[in-house]
Design a protein around this motif. Structure first.
Motif, PDB file in Angstrom:
ATOM      1  N   GLU A 243      -8.934  49.889 -54.423  1.00 50.07           N
ATOM      2  CA  GLU A 243      -7.940  50.934 -54.162  1.00 50.07           C
ATOM      3  C   GLU A 243      -7.953  51.337 -52.682  1.00 50.07           C
ATOM      4  N   GLU A 244      -9.141  51.456 -52.115  1.00 49.75           N
ATOM      5  CA  GLU A 244      -9.241  51.825 -50.698  1.00 49.75           C
ATOM      6  C   GLU A 244      -8.696  50.707 -49.808  1.00 49.75           C
ATOM      7  N   ILE A 245      -8.973  49.465 -50.184  1.00 46.55           N
ATOM      8  CA  ILE A 245      -8.459  48.337 -49.394  1.00 46.55           C
ATOM      9  C   ILE A 245      -6.932  48.311 -49.456  1.00 46.55           C
ATOM     10  N   LEU A 246      -6.380  48.547 -50.665  1.00 47.49           N
ATOM     11  CA  LEU A 246      -4.921  48.563 -50.804  1.00 47.49           C
ATOM     12  C   LEU A 246      -4.317  49.715 -50.011  1.00 47.49           C
ATOM     13  N   ARG A 247      -4.986  50.854 -49.998  1.00 44.33           N
ATOM     14  CA  ARG A 247      -4.446  52.026 -49.287  1.00 44.33           C
ATOM     15  C   ARG A 247      -4.382  51.786 -47.792  1.00 44.33           C
ATOM     16  N   ARG A 248      -5.416  51.172 -47.244  1.00 39.49           N
ATOM     17  CA  ARG A 248      -5.451  50.987 -45.789  1.00 39.49           C
ATOM     18  C   ARG A 248      -4.800  49.672 -45.360  1.00 39.49           C
ATOM     19  N   ASP A 249      -4.660  48.732 -46.272  1.00 40.54           N
ATOM     20  CA  ASP A 249      -3.891  47.507 -46.074  1.00 40.54           C
ATOM     21  C   ASP A 249      -4.241  46.767 -44.758  1.00 40.54           C
ATOM     22  N   PRO A 250      -5.365  46.094 -44.701  1.00 38.82           N
ATOM     23  CA  PRO A 250      -5.766  45.392 -43.462  1.00 38.82           C
ATOM     24  C   PRO A 250      -4.795  44.284 -43.072  1.00 38.82           C
ATOM     25  N   ASP A 251      -4.736  44.018 -41.761  1.00 33.65           N
ATOM     26  CA  ASP A 251      -3.868  42.955 -41.232  1.00 33.65           C
ATOM     27  C   ASP A 251      -4.518  41.587 -41.391  1.00 33.65           C
ATOM     28  N   LEU A 252      -5.836  41.548 -41.306  1.00 36.37           N
ATOM     29  CA  LEU A 252      -6.575  40.287 -41.442  1.00 36.37           C
ATOM     30  C   LEU A 252      -7.729  40.480 -42.419  1.00 36.37           C
ATOM     31  N   ILE A 253      -8.058  39.400 -43.121  1.00 41.27           N
ATOM     32  CA  ILE A 253      -9.260  39.379 -43.951  1.00 41.27           C
ATOM     33  C   ILE A 253     -10.085  38.178 -43.529  1.00 41.27           C
ATOM     34  N   LEU A 254     -11.327  38.435 -43.160  1.00 45.64           N
ATOM     35  CA  LEU A 254     -12.243  37.351 -42.781  1.00 45.64           C
ATOM     36  C   LEU A 254     -13.289  37.191 -43.873  1.00 45.64           C
ATOM     37  N   LEU A 255     -13.478  35.958 -44.326  1.00 44.40           N
ATOM     38  CA  LEU A 255     -14.393  35.686 -45.429  1.00 44.40           C
ATOM     39  C   LEU A 255     -15.733  35.204 -44.883  1.00 44.40           C
ATOM     40  N   GLY A 256     -16.608  36.163 -44.581  1.00 43.33           N
ATOM     41  CA  GLY A 256     -17.948  35.805 -44.126  1.00 43.33           C
ATOM     42  C   GLY A 256     -18.784  35.181 -45.227  1.00 43.33           C
ATOM     43  N   GLU A 276      -0.879  42.068 -53.077  1.00 43.15           N
ATOM     44  CA  GLU A 276      -0.084  43.144 -52.473  1.00 43.15           C
ATOM     45  C   GLU A 276      -0.477  43.429 -51.025  1.00 43.15           C
ATOM     46  N   LEU A 277      -1.582  42.869 -50.588  1.00 41.55           N
ATOM     47  CA  LEU A 277      -2.060  43.137 -49.218  1.00 41.55           C
ATOM     48  C   LEU A 277      -1.246  42.363 -48.180  1.00 41.55           C
ATOM     49  N   SER A 278      -1.007  43.002 -47.047  1.00 40.42           N
ATOM     50  CA  SER A 278      -0.250  42.352 -45.963  1.00 40.42           C
ATOM     51  C   SER A 278      -0.959  41.092 -45.481  1.00 40.42           C
ATOM     52  N   ALA A 279      -2.293  41.139 -45.412  1.00 43.49           N
ATOM     53  CA  ALA A 279      -3.036  39.963 -44.941  1.00 43.49           C
ATOM     54  C   ALA A 279      -2.803  38.757 -45.842  1.00 43.49           C
ATOM     55  N   VAL A 280      -2.695  39.007 -47.148  1.00 38.97           N
ATOM     56  CA  VAL A 280      -2.451  37.909 -48.090  1.00 38.97           C
ATOM     57  C   VAL A 280      -1.003  37.444 -47.982  1.00 38.97           C
ATOM     58  N   LYS A 281      -0.066  38.383 -47.961  1.00 42.47           N
ATOM     59  CA  LYS A 281       1.362  38.035 -47.865  1.00 42.47           C
ATOM     60  C   LYS A 281       1.643  37.234 -46.592  1.00 42.47           C
ATOM     61  N   ASN A 282       0.987  37.618 -45.489  1.00 45.17           N
ATOM     62  CA  ASN A 282       1.247  36.953 -44.198  1.00 45.17           C
ATOM     63  C   ASN A 282       0.308  35.775 -43.948  1.00 45.17           C
ATOM     64  N   GLN A 283      -0.480  35.426 -44.973  1.00 46.07           N
ATOM     65  CA  GLN A 283      -1.415  34.297 -44.884  1.00 46.07           C
ATOM     66  C   GLN A 283      -2.362  34.435 -43.694  1.00 46.07           C
ATOM     67  N   ARG A 284      -2.907  35.623 -43.596  1.00 45.61           N
ATOM     68  CA  ARG A 284      -3.888  35.883 -42.541  1.00 45.61           C
ATOM     69  C   ARG A 284      -5.268  36.175 -43.165  1.00 45.61           C
ATOM     70  N   VAL A 285      -5.645  35.293 -44.069  1.00 48.74           N
ATOM     71  CA  VAL A 285      -6.979  35.312 -44.687  1.00 48.74           C
ATOM     72  C   VAL A 285      -7.694  34.057 -44.204  1.00 48.74           C
ATOM     73  N   TYR A 286      -8.859  34.232 -43.585  1.00 48.89           N
ATOM     74  CA  TYR A 286      -9.529  33.098 -42.954  1.00 48.89           C
ATOM     75  C   TYR A 286     -11.001  33.004 -43.380  1.00 48.89           C
ATOM     76  N   PRO A 287     -11.470  31.803 -43.718  1.00 46.00           N
ATOM     77  CA  PRO A 287     -12.927  31.629 -43.854  1.00 46.00           C
ATOM     78  C   PRO A 287     -13.554  31.760 -42.476  1.00 46.00           C
ATOM     79  N   PHE A 288     -14.768  32.298 -42.421  1.00 41.40           N
ATOM     80  CA  PHE A 288     -15.386  32.534 -41.116  1.00 41.40           C
ATOM     81  C   PHE A 288     -16.869  32.204 -41.180  1.00 41.40           C
ATOM     82  N   ASP A 289     -17.363  31.560 -40.112  1.00 43.73           N
ATOM     83  CA  ASP A 289     -18.777  31.204 -40.034  1.00 43.73           C
ATOM     84  C   ASP A 289     -19.601  32.459 -39.775  1.00 43.73           C
ATOM     85  N   ASP A 290     -20.180  32.983 -40.836  1.00 41.12           N
ATOM     86  CA  ASP A 290     -20.923  34.246 -40.730  1.00 41.12           C
ATOM     87  C   ASP A 290     -22.128  34.149 -39.797  1.00 41.12           C
ATOM     88  N   ASN A 291     -22.653  32.946 -39.633  1.00 42.03           N
ATOM     89  CA  ASN A 291     -23.861  32.782 -38.807  1.00 42.03           C
ATOM     90  C   ASN A 291     -23.637  33.182 -37.348  1.00 42.03           C
TER      91      ASN A 291
END
Length: 317
Positions: A243-256, A276-291
């Motif tokens: 719910e908090e993530i949906l409320r603030r609606d991030p532009d990018l999601i990084l998958l550490g 419903e998230l803008s990051a998902v709709k705009n295809q701005r979800v990225y895997p990321f090298d957490d190291n």
């Protein structure tokens, strides 16, 4: 005559004694060159304990991946005789003796058998375990975690002093500073900062974990021209409701958690409610090298560069 003969005997004896004392060698005015005396090293570690080494350490056990990466970056990889189970970079590190995990599951008997002259620990090593190793007669230095790049440079120089690699550290620090400065210059005058949700653990997609304030990830996202979703939260590592993530609606999601948890972009897009998230709709979800953002070693600069390119690709064309 008898008196003169006695004096002559004394004079000759004196001359002979001086000659013997001089070893029969001709005196020389050349300066004498003495072999260098090893300088002991005294430094205070991250626990406030003063550590003394008689000379630069040559047999080192590293108890954290970041420490191992620092040692290799300084050219001291050949001085490592033991490393923790999570030290996997650079690949050569895997050839070094494994002494166990970094969360309390150390193989103390193996560490003792290796006879290190320095055990390089980190805050990952419990304080009581550090004391236990010291009680066994081992020299343990706890390297603190950096919160800023200046702290990282200090850590590099500290390890350099402990290992006799000061010149290499000076060159490395200069190079890293130039790379950070280059990122800062490219991002100069940016007006838009994307809101970034960095997922550490999405095992529960309704309450994933993210990085809060006072973490390397928070510092790097900010320095790279983004706004860390977790910056305003309480605690270094925080669980956030959907719910908090949906409320603030991030532009990018990084998958550490992509590299160790196997989380994919497709899986995130398929999570209930996440579409419903803008990051998902705009295809701005990225895997990321957490190291490169979670290990406080030289690769933090690589993490900064990667984040800046994702946030502001127009500045890196």
């Amino acid at each position: 005559m008898r008196r003169s003969g006695y004096l002559l005997t004394i004079i000759l004896a004196t001359v002979l004694l001086v000659a013997c004392a001089a070893g029969g060698q001709t005196p020389s005015n050349s300066p004498t060159t003495l072999p260098p005396t090893p300088q002991s090293i005294r430094l205070e570690d991250g626990l406030g304990t003063e550590i003394e080494l008689p000379a630069a350490a040559q047999r080192i056990v590293s108890l954290a991946p970041s420490n191992t990466e620092i040692l290799f970056a300084l050219g001291a990889g050949s001085q490592i005789i033991g490393r923790d189970s999570f030290s996997d970079y650079p690949p050569e590190a895997l050839q070094i003796k494994d002494v166990g995990g970094g969360f309390g599951n150390l193989d103390v008997e193996t560490i003792i058998a290796l006879q290190p002259d320095l055990v390089l620990a980190s805050p990952l090593t419990a304080a009581e375990q550090v004391q236990g190793l010291r009680d066994l007669g081992l020299t343990v230095f706890v390297l603190p975690n950096p919160l800023q790049f200046e702290d990282l440079y200090t850590n590099l120089m500290t390890v350099a002093m402990l290992t006799g690699r000061v010149e290499q550290a000076e060159a490395l620090i200069t190079q890293l500073k130039q790379r950070v400065q280059s990122v800062d210059e490219r991002l100069g005058g940016i007006e838009q900062r994307p809101l970034v949700f960095y997922e550490i653990d999405g095992t529960d997609p309704n309450a994933p974990w993210t990085a809060g304030p006072d973490t390397f990830i928070d510092m790097l996202i900010t320095r790279a021209g983004g706004l860390n979703f977790g910056h305003e939260l309480q605690g270094e590592w925080v669980q956030v409701s959907l719910e908090e993530i949906l409320r603030r609606d991030p532009d990018l999601i990084l998958l550490g958690d992509a590299i160790w948890g196997g989380v994919t972009v497709e899986a995130v897009m398929a999570r209930p409610g996440w579409g419903e998230l803008s990051a998902v709709k705009n295809q701005r979800v990225y895997p990321f090298d957490d190291n490169i953002v979670s290990r406080p070693g030289p690769r933090l600069v690589e993490g900064l560069e990667a984040l800046a390119r994702l946030f502001h690709p127009d500045r890196f064309q």
